[in-house]
Design a protein around this motif. Structure first.
Motif, PDB file in Angstrom:
ATOM      1  N   GLU A   1       0.431  -4.805   6.318  1.00 14.66           N
ATOM      2  CA  GLU A   1       0.012  -3.914   5.233  1.00 14.66           C
ATOM      3  C   GLU A   1      -1.476  -4.018   4.914  1.00 14.66           C
TER       4      GLU A   1
ATOM      5  N   GLY B   1      -3.516  -0.760   5.627  1.00 15.47           N
ATOM      6  CA  GLY B   1      -3.283   0.260   4.618  1.00 15.47           C
ATOM      7  C   GLY B   1      -4.054  -0.022   3.348  1.00 15.47           C
ATOM      8  N   ALA B   2      -4.136  -1.303   2.951  1.00 15.06           N
ATOM      9  CA  ALA B   2      -4.891  -1.667   1.756  1.00 15.06           C
ATOM     10  C   ALA B   2      -6.388  -1.411   1.956  1.00 15.06           C
TER      11      ALA B   2
ATOM     12  N   CYS C   1      -2.740 -11.370   0.347  1.00 16.02           N
ATOM     13  CA  CYS C   1      -1.661 -11.261   1.338  1.00 16.02           C
ATOM     14  C   CYS C   1      -0.637 -12.370   1.129  1.00 16.02           C
TER      15      CYS C   1
ATOM     16  N   ALA D   1      -0.774  -7.133  -0.354  1.00 18.17           N
ATOM     17  CA  ALA D   1      -0.142  -6.874   0.948  1.00 18.17           C
ATOM     18  C   ALA D   1       0.996  -7.869   1.112  1.00 18.17           C
TER      19      ALA D   1
END
Length: 215
Positions: A69, A72-73, A213, A64
């Motif tokens: 994000e 979404g992951a 991340c 991410a």
């Protein structure tokens, strides 16, 4: 063993150890720590080492670029696994949770309620590149220890800034937090029987997804 022989052995041990301080803290402080405590890797090399270890342990890795994000992951990992229910700690940011899931926030859930959930999403305290180990101090968005032991799938958000080279570095960074319950994870739960048959999920989740991340 005769009493004389025993005393001779103990006397040799005492001589080798030298004078021992009455205060355990003083004795601990006197221990020589001239071992290698850092691999001296550049940050990117440290991250690559960590990812290599995760691959060795059969952990799934998703990336991410920023916090936006993460949801979404999470959705991607759970969709691939055919999972619909997600357990999260009360302090986990809502923006990390995908829509359309059966989400259960832990507010003192019972063991039976936790066992029935497909996956759990947490953060971590720190991660170690040399061993591929993730430390959970079970505070805030890391959740209670039971949350990460019963569900079959553990999704863990690890920030790149949380990855250090060695275990001694992790211990120094955690500092006082080591005084509380800590769980260490090195890949999905697995063991091998006498015939070296690998079995997953004996002591915890059979699947581990690390969402790395960048920020």
């Amino acid at each position: 063993m005769s009493t004389q022989a025993r005393e001779e052995i103990l006397e040799r041990v005492r001589a080798a150890l030298g004078a021992v301080a009455a205060d355990p803290a003083q004795s601990y402080a006197r221990i020589a720590r001239d071992y290698c405590s850092s691999e001296g890797l550049a940050p990117e090399a440290c991250i690559e080492h960590f990812l290599d270890r995760l691959v060795d342990y059969d952990a799934e890795i998703l990336h991410a670029a920023h916090e936006g994000e993460i949801a979404g992951a999470v959705a991607q990992a759970m969709q691939q696994a055919g999972e619909r229910s997600l357990l999260v700690a009360k302090a986990l940011p809502g923006a990390w949770i995908p829509v359309g899931l059966d989400v259960r926030r832990d507010d003192g859930l019972s063991t039976a309620q936790i066992e029935g959930v497909d996956a759990v999403l947490t953060t971590c305290e720190i991660a170690v590149a040399s061993t591929g180990t993730i430390f959970l101090a079970h505070a805030g968005a890391q959740g209670r220890r039971v949350l990460t032991l019963l569900p079959d799938h553990h999704l863990c958000v690890v920030r790149r800034s949380q990855v250090v080279g060695t275990v001694p570095e992790a211990i120094r960074t955690m500092g006082p937090r080591l005084g509380q319950a800590v769980t260490t994870i090195s890949g999905p739960s697995a063991t091998s029987d006498i015939e070296m048959t690998r079995i997953r999920g004996v002591h915890g989740p059979r699947r581990l997804t690390v969402i790395l991340c960048a920020t």
